[in-house]
Design a protein around this motif. Structure first.
Motif, short mmCIF file in Angstrom:
data_model
loop_
_atom_site.label_atom_id
_atom_site.label_comp_id
_atom_site.label_asym_id
_atom_site.label_seq_id
_atom_site.Cartn_x
_atom_site.Cartn_y
_atom_site.Cartn_z
N GLU A 142 0.85 -1.19 0.00
CA GLU A 142 0.00 0.00 0.00
C GLU A 142 0.88 1.23 0.00
O GLU A 142 1.84 1.32 0.77
N LEU A 143 0.54 2.19 -0.89
CA LEU A 143 1.31 3.43 -0.96
C LEU A 143 0.55 4.54 -0.22
O LEU A 143 -0.57 4.88 -0.57
N LEU A 144 1.21 5.06 0.79
CA LEU A 144 0.62 6.14 1.58
C LEU A 144 1.23 7.44 1.06
O LEU A 144 2.45 7.56 1.00
N VAL A 145 0.42 8.39 0.67
CA VAL A 145 0.96 9.62 0.08
C VAL A 145 0.69 10.81 0.99
O VAL A 145 -0.42 10.99 1.48
N ARG A 146 1.73 11.58 1.24
CA ARG A 146 1.55 12.82 2.01
C ARG A 146 2.16 13.97 1.24
O ARG A 146 3.32 13.92 0.84
N ASP A 147 1.37 15.00 1.06
CA ASP A 147 1.81 16.18 0.30
C ASP A 147 2.35 17.21 1.27
O ASP A 147 1.69 17.58 2.24
N HIS A 148 3.58 17.67 1.03
CA HIS A 148 4.14 18.67 1.95
C HIS A 148 4.24 20.05 1.31
O HIS A 148 4.61 21.02 1.96
N GLY A 149 3.92 20.15 0.03
CA GLY A 149 3.96 21.47 -0.62
C GLY A 149 5.32 22.14 -0.52
O GLY A 149 5.42 23.35 -0.52
N TYR A 150 6.38 21.35 -0.46
CA TYR A 150 7.75 21.84 -0.38
C TYR A 150 7.98 22.68 0.88
O TYR A 150 8.74 23.63 0.89
N ASP A 151 7.30 22.34 1.95
CA ASP A 151 7.48 23.05 3.21
C ASP A 151 8.14 22.08 4.19
O ASP A 151 7.62 21.00 4.45
N VAL A 152 9.30 22.48 4.68
CA VAL A 152 10.11 21.57 5.49
C VAL A 152 9.35 21.13 6.74
O VAL A 152 9.34 19.95 7.10
N GLN A 153 8.68 22.08 7.37
CA GLN A 153 8.02 21.72 8.62
C GLN A 153 6.88 20.72 8.38
O GLN A 153 6.73 19.75 9.11
N LYS A 154 6.11 20.98 7.33
CA LYS A 154 5.02 20.05 7.02
C LYS A 154 5.58 18.68 6.71
O LYS A 154 5.01 17.66 7.09
#
Lengths: 296, 414, 415, 267
Positions: free
Chosen positions: C87-99
């Motif tokens: 299963e591939l879990l995807v998280r988008d960080h929008g190029y923000d280091v903290q996120k």
């Protein structure tokens, strides 16, 4: 020598575009004393409209639509958000525009996605050679339009009722209201004009020598912010001077980075801000900003 | 002198004016743990209400202490980010909310704190092709000096700040962010350049507050870096909030509000305007430095990219959303702004209007940005006192009357 | 003061009482004779992607993520790994280091590997955690400074190698010779610095004088840089900037009458540019150094991938991000299969399995890659491709992967 | 008889929770001059702000009562509508637009005029009234002297062609000679048919100019009557005219430089 001339000419040309953006900041600031941090999103909106419409209705109508659309969006922001905050201080109002910018930019950037959208302008990549100096036609157009727009606004400020009303409101809102000046109309008008100028600036930011509009285009507006401050945030002449100064500084810093180690490594990008700090230290109101006129 | 009961046109009847002079006994706010016992309260209040407050404080302290025993890493980290953000936001609120100096450069002072700590505490090393300097100081000393360094940076900038007002000051501080980032990227020997640099863990009395292969087990729960950092983090936040309340509700706060609302009048009343303006800049930078050190410790690596414009705007959003001029509000705003994107990303699957990664539509990050921008605007439009205004008991008529009078000085020249 | 003391005492008691919690101490164990670690349960193996779908690298992130979904869907359709679905879990960080750091701490405890991390600063920020969590991680970044970690796998060539090969190509094919000047326009940051390390090395070895121009990500107009190159009289230009900046540069230099070849890093071209007015300039003298096989290449595996992807995501651009996403997912997939065969699906087991591949090749073209060591790039040979509107994916092969002699002698300083 | 230039009934106003006006009732007859006296904080400026609709700019609001001018209700109208209804307010402290020239200030005054085509006519009248403004027409207003600024402020208000002029402390901070000059102009303006509501701390001056006068105390009308009645009242004499209670007459309040510098109410 030719190289220097070329740097100067190109610096002036890109400075003219910064001046258009800076003029938008100045007009809103003059009429409402608000620093419009939502300006970048107006710019993006204007550019986006031109980009999506030019294929269907042709470039010039699309440009008209972009200018009108950005103007309408500006007025809408004023009407929906700022007018409801009439009691707020200028600082609060400036801060609220940051929120407006975030919302608008996210939405437009989402629509643009990862694309680079050409604006379909008539200048293409044609250049003009004058004594070994190369300059893009689009840049000449930008210089012309910027100077024309700024002249028109200078004259309008000086001679039309709209200009007098705007200056009166800028100086003293309560007293202007006592004169029967309709403040809401004045500030909506200022926002609309700022939007229109932003759309024009977007056009010149996205045509040759850049390939088109993308979500990062609005960053250019941030470079115009120091331009507006250097000129003095309440001076239209200052916007022109500040914009040109920033453009030339940037071009020179890039052009000579090979000769001076200090200029290397992206110095050109912070040069506008350094210049701004220096100017502010010497003249806190900017080069052309008005000091209080008073006998005392 | 003009008619003088009414307040003037210059007072900000909205957020700032009303928010700053509210009832001093108002609760500190949702996020900030009560400031250490009852030291901050006037003695006359220490009746039955005092005991109730003490009990509530104890319960809150106990709850805070219990968190690391239950919460998983994600929540601990989110909580620590929020604590650091709250400390920074409280500092910014002193400067912008209470003293009315718009600063968009808070990220710069956070960076000063973070990188000074890293440089002082780290051992010299070689990484990614360049030699990194480091002084190898004991971490607590390094942290203290880093916080002081941020304060000094604020002090150095304050002459510029003193010359500027309102939006011009905001833009000048914005310049700090850009200049600061430029230096961070260049000064590779100290900052590690783009790649950033590992942050040496805090060590208190020989205890390393870091993950280790064999974590100490406390009451059956293995204590990694986040668990251990939680306690100093909470303590620092409590201390920061307590001190800030002292500033806001004490003489300095009143002086600063007067300066904000009527600088000339304040000068005429004998308030040393320049000194106060510089002073609050330094204090706010110290807060930023502290937040920076804590953030660096939570991140475990300091990357220059992070300390940019977006971060500076985040802090402004925190104090606006929380409520200008209020300590508890700043903390609440910090929690809101730092948790919102994380929660939306984590629970995006369950929220109807949020699209799945890779699908068309509003993605969790975008939804977070839109909500945050909208909250920004909506708070200013409909909740002029910020999230704090939602709390009961804050709108005591007496305090509003006082706010009105304090803001009064007729119609100053424009 | 009494209250304070009572307060402290009560807090201590509360803390002690809190101890009766059941906070889990992490996964691990054995099932069906296979050792398992975090992210692996009886019927699923979870791998995670930290991607950028809303920031500056949204285009890359989208292509990579969709291609990875495609790969794992195919893998699961073929029976999965060790009887488990991946299963591939995807998280988008929008190029923000903290996120990104926040998202990492959320997903790391339940992940067995990270087939995608976008952003050098983010990979750097996570580096020490990745190492202490022993997670096999594949960043979508090719800066040589990311080398040097057993747990972080760069695929293909690094930016510096690409630039070394580029200089070699220009010398060999475009007639540059010792004493000539060569321009290099590069972004600030990891990408540009890494490329610059390669061009500096190669220029020195070849006796060329390098003219450097650094730009920031937010710069859009390359007129001043082009003018500087013309002034310096460069004979060729190396390009390590964003696609949009590259387009501006190419357009301006052409308009100025500076006709020189460009050799670009793989991140300095995007198919979208072929819709802009600079397309003809790019098609003329623009060469892109990449380890990714172009979709127009005559490789059966790549042709199949192109077909599958277009079926799964109709209308979506087919570019190097798709290739990159698919291959990186495949690297993790292969590692999982090997780990399964070794009956060790712990994180360490997965990394060990991955590191045993000395000549990784799954039929998608390109040179075989060596994953057994981590201080050197997995490969020193990349394609040289040319933009071509007519070609599938917007590029066609100009030169098959080859390792230049210059690249052989180059040793990137590992981070 | 034509309707009064201004009629105010039970007007109340407040700044947030703080009441500032409590049930003011007053009237300015068409073409008449009324004066409002009162100490600091009595609510005089608040009254004018309430009438001209700019109270919200100062954080206040009208909470009750009626305001009509020449038969039109003004309550709740925006300031520009009030100007259009013929009521123009000259604020205390003059508030000329310092960065604009004198001519531009006058132009700003005509922005709210009912009939802008008559702006030129209005300007000629203002120039006739204040010749100095014509002389200095291209100078920035900020460089005028205090008296000139006051003239400009009044002239600017006249540009809108008002039926009723609300004047807030026109003599504030001016030398006696200048004050007398301004007083003369007010009479002149009134002679052309413009009604005037005058607020003055210089009670002697106010009572000389006005037909009717009202004394405000803590936001309410404490006394009112004709100017002569009030001038004769002991209380007014004691509190506002700075005269010891004796029957000393006020004849020497004559026009011109002879105006006696009166003790101002704790300024």
């Amino acid at each position: 020598m030719t190289a220097l001339a070329e740097l100067l000419v190109n610096g002036l040309a890109s400075g003219a575009v910064y001046a258009l953006v800076a003029l938008g900041f100045v007009i809103v600031h003059r009429s409402t004393e608000v620093i419009n941090f939502a300006h970048p999103s107006l710019l993006l909106a204007g550019g986006y409209l031109v980009a999506v419409l030019h294929d269907d209705i042709g470039f010039w109508p699309a440009l008209g639509a972009g200018v009108a659309g950005a103007a309408a969006l500006g007025a809408l922001v004023e009407f929906v958000v700022l007018r409801r905050l009439r009691s707020g201080s200028h600082g609060t109002l400036s801060i609220v525009t940051i929120g407006v910018d975030i919302v608008l930019t996210v939405e437009i950037a989402r629509r643009i996605g990862a694309e680079v959208l050409p604006l379909g302008d008539p200048w293409g990549d044609r250049v003009v050679q004058v004594g070994g100096v190369t300059i893009a036609q689009a840049r000449i157009a930008a210089l012309g339009v910027a100077v024309a727009a700024i002249t028109v606004f200078l004259l309008a400020f000086k001679y039309t009722s709209w200009g007098v009303a705007m200056r009166a409101a800028a100086e003293d809102r309560a007293t202007a209201a006592l004169m029967g000046v309709r403040l809401g109309r004045v500030s909506a008008g200022a926002w609309a004009v700022a939007g229109a100028l932003a759309a024009l600036a977007a056009l010149f930011l996205c045509v040759f020598p850049t390939p088109g509009l993308d979500r990062a285009t609005s960053f250019a507006a941030l470079k115009a912010l120091p331009a507006a401050v250097i000129g003095g945030v309440d001076s239209t002449t200052g916007a022109l001077a500040g914009g040109l100064l920033i453009g030339v500084t940037e071009a020179l810093a890039v052009g000579y980075q090979d000769e001076a180690a200090l200029l290397r490594g992206g110095f050109a990008d912070i040069a506008p801000y350094l210049l701004m700090i220096v100017v502010l230290l010497i003249r806190p109101t900017g080069l052309f900003g008005t000091r209080e006129l008073a006998r005392a | 002198m003009p008619d003088s009961i009414p307040p003037s046109g210059r007072r900000d009847p909205g957020p700032a004016g009303a928010g700053t002079l509210a009832d001093p006994a108002a609760p500190a706010g949702v996020a900030s743990p009560p400031p250490g016992g009852d030291g901050a309260r006037p003695a006359s209040r220490a009746g039955r209400g005092g005991w109730a407050r003490a009990a509530a404080g104890l319960a809150a302290a106990a709850a805070v202490c219990a968190v690391p025993f239950y919460a998983e890493a994600f929540w601990l980290q989110a909580g620590l980010f929020a604590m650091a953000a709250a400390i920074g936001a409280i500092g910014l609120n002193l400067l912008t909310g209470v003293a009315g100096q718009l600063s968009m450069g808070h990220a710069f002072f956070l960076a000063v704190g973070a990188y000074t700590y890293v440089w002082l505490a780290a051992e010299p090393e070689r990484a990614a092709g360049h030699t990194l300097h480091g002084l190898g100081w004991p971490p607590p000393l390094a942290a203290a000096v880093a916080v002081a360094a941020a304060g000094i940076a604020g002090g150095l900038f304050s002459p510029i700040a003193g010359r500027l007002r309102g939006a011009s000051l905001g833009i000048a501080t914005l310049a700090l962010v850009f200049l600061g980032q430029h230096v961070l990227f260049r000064a590779e020997a100290v900052t590690g350049g783009v790649n950033g640099r590992a942050v040496p863990p805090m060590e208190i009395l020989g205890l390393r507050l870091a993950d280790s292969p064999e974590p100490p087990v406390v009451l059956g729960v293995p204590f990694g870096g986040l668990e251990m950092l939680w306690f100093p983090g909470a303590a620092l936040l409590a201390l920061a909030a307590w001190f800030a309340r002292g500033v806001v509700y004490g003489r300095p706060g009143r002086a600063l509000t007067t300066i904000r609302d009527h600088e000339i009048a304040a000068g005429a009343m004998g308030v040393p305007v320049a000194r106060y303006r510089a002073g609050v800049f330094v204090v706010s930078s110290v807060y930023a430095g502290l937040a920076g050190v804590l953030l660096a410790l939570v991140f475990q690596r300091a990357v220059p990219e992070y300390f940019g414009l977006a971060l500076a705007l985040d802090y402004l959003a925190m104090i606006v959303i929380g409520g200008l001029g209020s300590v508890g509000g700043a903390a609440a705003g910090a929690v809101f702004v730092s948790l919102l994107p994380q929660l939306l990303t984590r629970y995006g699957d369950a929220i109807p209007f949020v699209a799945q990664p890779g699908e068309e539509g509003l993605s969790p990050s975008e939804a977070a940005r839109v909500l945050y921008g909208a909250a920004f605007v909506a708070v200013l439009l409909y909740l002029p006192r910020g999230l704090r205004g939602l709390l009961p008991r804050c709108a005591a008529p007496a305090s509003r009357a006082r706010a009105v009078r304090a803001g009064d000085a007729g119609d100053p020249p424009r | 003061m009494r209250t304070v003391r009572i307060g402290i005492a009560a807090a201590v008691v509360a803390c002690l009482a809190a101890g009766c919690s059941g906070k889990a101490t992490g996964g691990g164990g054995e099932s069906g004779g296979v050792k398992t670690g975090p992210g692996v349960t009886k019927d699923t193996i979870t791998v995670s992607a930290l991607t950028d779908l809303t920031g500056p690298y949204a285009a890359l992130g989208k292509g990579v993520t969709q291609a990875q979904k495609l790969y794992f869907d195919q893998l699961n359709a073929a029976g999965g790994v060790c009887g488990r679905k991946v299963e591939l879990l995807v998280r988008d960080h929008g190029y923000d280091v903290q996120k990104a750091v926040a998202a990492y701490s959320e997903i790391a405890p339940r992940s067995a590997a990270l087939p995608q991390v976008i952003g050098s600063p983010i990979t750097n920020a996570l580096r020490s955690r990745l190492e202490s969590d022993k997670l096999l991680t594949i960043p979508q970044a090719w800066a040589h400074t990311l080398l040097g970690s057993r747990y972080i796998q760069l695929t293909g060539t690094t930016y510096d190698i690409d630039m070394v090969n580029a200089v070699a190509f220009l010398v060999k094919e475009k007639g540059l010779k010792a004493g000539d000047r060569i321009g290099h326009i590069h972004l600030e940051g990891d990408y540009g610095q890494s490329a610059l390390a390669g061009s500096r090395f190669a220029a020195e070895k070849s006796g060329l004088k390098l003219v450097e121009q650094q730009v920031k990500a937010t710069d859009a107009d390359m007129t001043a840089q082009a003018a500087a190159f013309r002034k310096a009289g460069v004979k060729a230009i190396l390009v390590s900037v964003s696609p949009k900046q590259a387009a501006s540069l190419a357009g301006v230099t052409a308009a100025m009458g500076l006709k020189v070849p460009f050799a670009a890093s793989n991140s300095a071209f995007a198919q979208q540019l072929l819709a802009t007015p600079v397309a003809p300039v790019l098609e003329r003298e623009y060469y892109v150094m990449t380890a990714a096989t172009p979709f127009s290449a005559d490789v059966p595996g790549v042709k199949k991938l192109a077909g599958d992807y277009q079926k799964a995501f109709p209308g979506q651009p087919l570019d190097s991000s798709v290739f990159s996403g698919y291959t990186t997912a495949a690297i993790v997939g292969e590692a999982l299969k090997k780990a399964c065969a070794a009956k060790d699906l712990t994180r360490e087991g997965i990394v060990t399995a991955h590191r045993s591949a000395k000549a990784f090749d799954i039929g998608l073209g390109g040179a075989p890659q060596d994953y057994s060591q981590w201080t050197r790039p997995a490969s020193r040979a990349g394609y040289i491709v040319k933009p071509d509107k007519a070609a599938l994916g917007g590029t066609r092969v100009h030169q098959e992967p080859a390792e230049s002699d210059l690249a052989k002698s180059y040793n990137p300083p590992a981070g | 008889m034509s309707p009064p230039a201004l009629r105010v009934r039970d007007l109340t106003a407040a700044y947030g929770p703080v009441p500032a006006l409590r049930g003011i009732t007053l009237e300015v007859p068409a073409g008449g001059v009324a004066a409002v006296l009162g100490g600091n904080g009595a609510g005089k400026s608040t009254l004018l702000r309430a009438l001209s609709g700019v109270l919200p700019f100062h954080g206040g609001a009208v909470t009750g009562g009626e305001i009509t001018a020449g038969g039109t209700s003004l309550r709740g109208l925006r300031p520009d509508r009030i100007v259009a209804a013929g009521v123009v307010h000259v604020p205390e402290g003059r508030h000329v637009f310092a960065r604009m020239t004198v001519a531009e200030n006058l132009r700003a005054g005509s922005l709210g005029a009912r009939d802008r085509r008559r702006a030129a006519e209005a300007r000629d009248r203002v120039h006739a009234l204040f010749p100095i403004l014509a002389e200095r027409s291209r100078q920035p207003a900020g460089l005028l002297s205090g008296g000139e600024q006051q003239m400009l402020a009044i002239g600017r208000a006249l540009m809108a062609g008002p039926d009723l002029l609300l004047l807030d402390e026109p003599s504030l901070g001016l030398a006696p000679l200048v004050t007398a000059r301004i007083a003369g102009t007010i009479t002149e303006i009134n002679r052309y048919g413009t009604a005037v509501l005058l607020i003055e701390q210089n009670a002697a001056l106010a009572l000389r100019l006005a037909d009717h006068a009202y004394v405000l105390e803590t936001g309410a009308v404490a006394l009112h009557g004709t100017a002569d009645e009030l001038a004769a009242s002991d209380e007014v004499r004691r509190r506002y005219l700075g005269v010891a209670t004796s029957g000393e007459d006020e004849e020497d309040l004559g026009p011109g430089p002879a105006v006696r510098p009166l003790a101002r109410w704790a300024g």
